[in-house]
Design an enzyme around this catalytic site. Sequence first.
Site, PDB file in Angstrom:
ATOM      1  CG  HIS A  65      -1.690   1.292   1.375  1.00  0.00           C
ATOM      2  ND1 HIS A  65      -1.602   2.089   2.488  1.00  0.00           N
ATOM      3  CD2 HIS A  65      -2.552   1.923   0.529  1.00  0.00           C
ATOM      4  CE1 HIS A  65      -2.379   3.158   2.343  1.00  0.00           C
ATOM      5  NE2 HIS A  65      -2.962   3.080   1.164  1.00  0.00           N
ATOM      6  CB  SER A  66       0.946   4.277   0.361  1.00  0.00           C
ATOM      7  OG  SER A  66       1.464   5.574   0.300  1.00  0.00           O
ATOM      8  CG  MET A  67       5.519   6.079   0.329  1.00  0.00           C
ATOM      9  SD  MET A  67       6.153   6.616  -1.273  1.00  0.00           S
ATOM     10  CE  MET A  67       7.904   6.600  -0.949  1.00  0.00           C
ATOM     11  CB  THR A  79       2.356   2.287  -5.098  1.00  0.00           C
ATOM     12  OG1 THR A  79       2.014   1.377  -4.059  1.00  0.00           O
ATOM     13  CG2 THR A  79       3.855   2.530  -5.081  1.00  0.00           C
TER      14      THR A  79
END
Length: 937
Positions: free
Chosen positions: A172-174, A201
């Site tokens: 998730h995300s970074m 991301t």
Amino acid sequence: MGRGPGVAAALFYGAVAALVLLGVRDVLFLYEENRCSMTYMYEYPEYLKIKLPKRISRRFPAYELYLYGEGNYAEENKNLILTGIPVLFLPGNAGSYKQVRSLGSIALRKAEDIDFKYHFNFFTVNFNEELVALYGGSLQRQTRFVHECIKVILKLYKDQEFAPTSVAIVGHSMGGLVARALLTLKNFKPEFINLLITQATPHVAPVMPLDKYLTDFYTAVNNHWILKAQDVRNLTTLSVAGGFRDYQVRSGLAFLPRLSQHSRALFVVSSAVPRTWASTDHLSIVWCKELILATIRAFFDLIDETTKQITEDPKKRMLVLNHHFVRHPAKFFEEDPETLTELKGTLFWMKIKSSKWTYTVYNESDGKYFMFPLSNHRKTYSHVHCQNSMLDTSSWIYGCLNSSSSMCLEGFDLSWKAELLPTVKVVTLKLQEYPSLSDLVVYVPAINGNKFTLDCEFFKEDSRTVQLPVTHLFSFGLSSSKIVLNSTGLIYNVQLQHFGQIYQAFKIYIESHCQPHKGRKMNVYRLHVPWSHEDSITVSKVPSFTEISAKLHIAQPENDSTVAVLNIYSSLDCQYEVTIKTSFSQVLGQVIRFHGGSLPVYVISNMLLAYGGQLSALISTGHCSDFVPALARAAKPYKVDPFVNVVKFLLGFNWFKDIWNVLFLPELDAVLLNKQDMWFPLVSLILFLFGTGIAYWGGILFSSSLRLLSSLWLSLTRPSGLPKNSKLMTPRRAFMAILLVFVSCTTCGAFAILIIYLHYMFKVIKLHSNVRIEQNVLNMDPKHSKETSDNSNKETVKNCDSTETITEAAAAASPTTNTAIDNVVNSLKIHITIINLLTWIVLLSLPSLIYWFKNLRYNIRLDPDPCRTMAIILVSTLGILMNSSTTKVKSSKLSKIAAQLPLPLSVAVVAFGPMHLYRAPYFVICSLLLHVLCCIV
């Protein structure tokens, strides 16, 4: 000295600020409602901490590895005898390891449904909720820890019959970027991961490039994936973006540009995912039930029955992901579906010769086949389109090769060509592509109690395709394009001509006029963007008035000739009026969405111009104006924007590019933006004006705050009088500077910057308070009371800044007093401008300060520290600058250079700062260093 120019400037920059707020409002508040369902746990979630080797725990004391479980499943796994398929969840910026629970819980329910024939073990990493999107110093450390976790996870299965050799990763995300960074590690084996799913991301670039470690990390990861493609040849990557609800990470950043043509990478926006059809915000993407269900279904379809692990066949992996995330035919996934199917001759068969056919089914006791001969229709029509409102997974449409006069015993299953929509499943076939088919067969199964409708029609493509040119950007919504469709069919394709740029934004209004009757189907409108999977779907009642927002996440590539299309799945005997007009507020929203992160650069550029204007006025007239009027006079776009555009143009020539490289100059940020299809005409001008508006009202806000704080200070202490000429550096001040340098070296550079900033602010507040007292003393002189009163009235309409009154009061005093107060007031004005500049430096360094503060229990020293060098320079510079006066600046040999330098620096910060925000403070420091030299030389 009339009030006209000041009022005009306030009105103009008020309008600019209003435009900025309008764009921010569109990004943060004006998006579709949340259509995601929440995922719930059926049993209490448990997180079993995996004991790591002491070597790993000592290297990464802040990080942990957990195994997710619920109820009996969690109890069974406490001895860590695992037999499932390992999946590792990586949280993102400030993310919690507990976010894995939605995936883990739904996967557990799915495994229970199939009696644990297959099941997944979901592991999750605790990154201590680090702010890695704002501080890049820990990204490499997180990547190394994940590598160690993968090795530990695989060791847990080493004695099992079907031991896995790889781990699937959901980031998730970074966390998704950290997963991609694994391939850059020297000792990492690419075969350790064969499937990577990333959620929201930012793959292309950081959202806010606040330090060099962050941008360098991105460069290393993206270059590795491009230059060493052999490392990712067995890795299948799916990137899911959240759409317009996600204002933290715009969906265009989630696109993998170079890998989009690669057969093993896929990018989709959640609004285009079948059976989800909803935009998600940055957090809900990890718990959106519809999206999580699609992900878990894909996981189970990826299992190889032989190895009981995720398949090693990259072709099958891509087929599964396309099935669940791109085009769902309303059938269960089959790798090699049997296309030739035996049809039941014992059922009722009916031949349909008309070009349009509708059949409503209710309580059918026996199945039926409806056969459409194609020979006659081929001469008149080019396509056939069918809709089925029964959303089951059974086959329902076939093509016959050789049929008898009344029936067809074998047919090709064309249901795999269908596509699932929210209310119907549809199939559109081009007859020319099926020359061997003699008949089309539609199957109606025996049902009891369910009611559904089947529709089929033959049509010419030209009769159902309409071109609608979009309105011009600068029409501001005052003009519109309109078409009227008198519907006689089931589908219309409205091609939106000249719609392919990110700065375009429109509102599409669809008004349907139909005779209302019970049982009429809902209309489905789909905005289809052929160059990326970012479709959006709207379901509407009939008759109705529907508003659709049309804007892009990704600009149309230069070599792409396709056209964005509005698909209208219509009702028969209805009239549709389609109107499109430019949405000015959404255009501003697109500017903020794509370029809002670079606004600090343009604010600093404007402030540098104001700073240079003050120094020039000081040298030429002996007086300098306040920050706000200086900004209004000096901050002109033509001083900055043309130079950046000329350099960008010249960099298109090889000879100039060679000179540029010889000088070791970094790549122009405008060129980088152009490569990402984010640079469009007038964008730099618009951002510069936005920056001016922010700086203008920020200056007024700071001036008001300074006046309030000085009043508070006067109420608490007795004034000490105007400062006298003193030494720039004393032993006490030197000790303070050395102490702060020590603090920056041993703890956090941003912490030292904050201390020196607060110290500087305190000195300015004291100086402002003392000057106000001196003003009051002058006002009490009877000889000058009238003049001072008149001047005081002027002050309120001229500049909204307290120092103007002080200047005019000083002018009425005696020559000696006049000179002394004049020098102090000029110094105060320069200090206020410097404080405004320092405020933005503090804001840009704040993320690393927050990161350091959150991790104090693990390490008192931030390492690496992106602000350490900057802090050492600033502490030394400001230690001298805060005690300086304008007297020495006016008489300095370097004064003219100091006054001229801010102009090229303001150009440089716009040229090299938008994609590298961490560079902006250094341009400010260069100007302040020369100011310090003016005080010495």
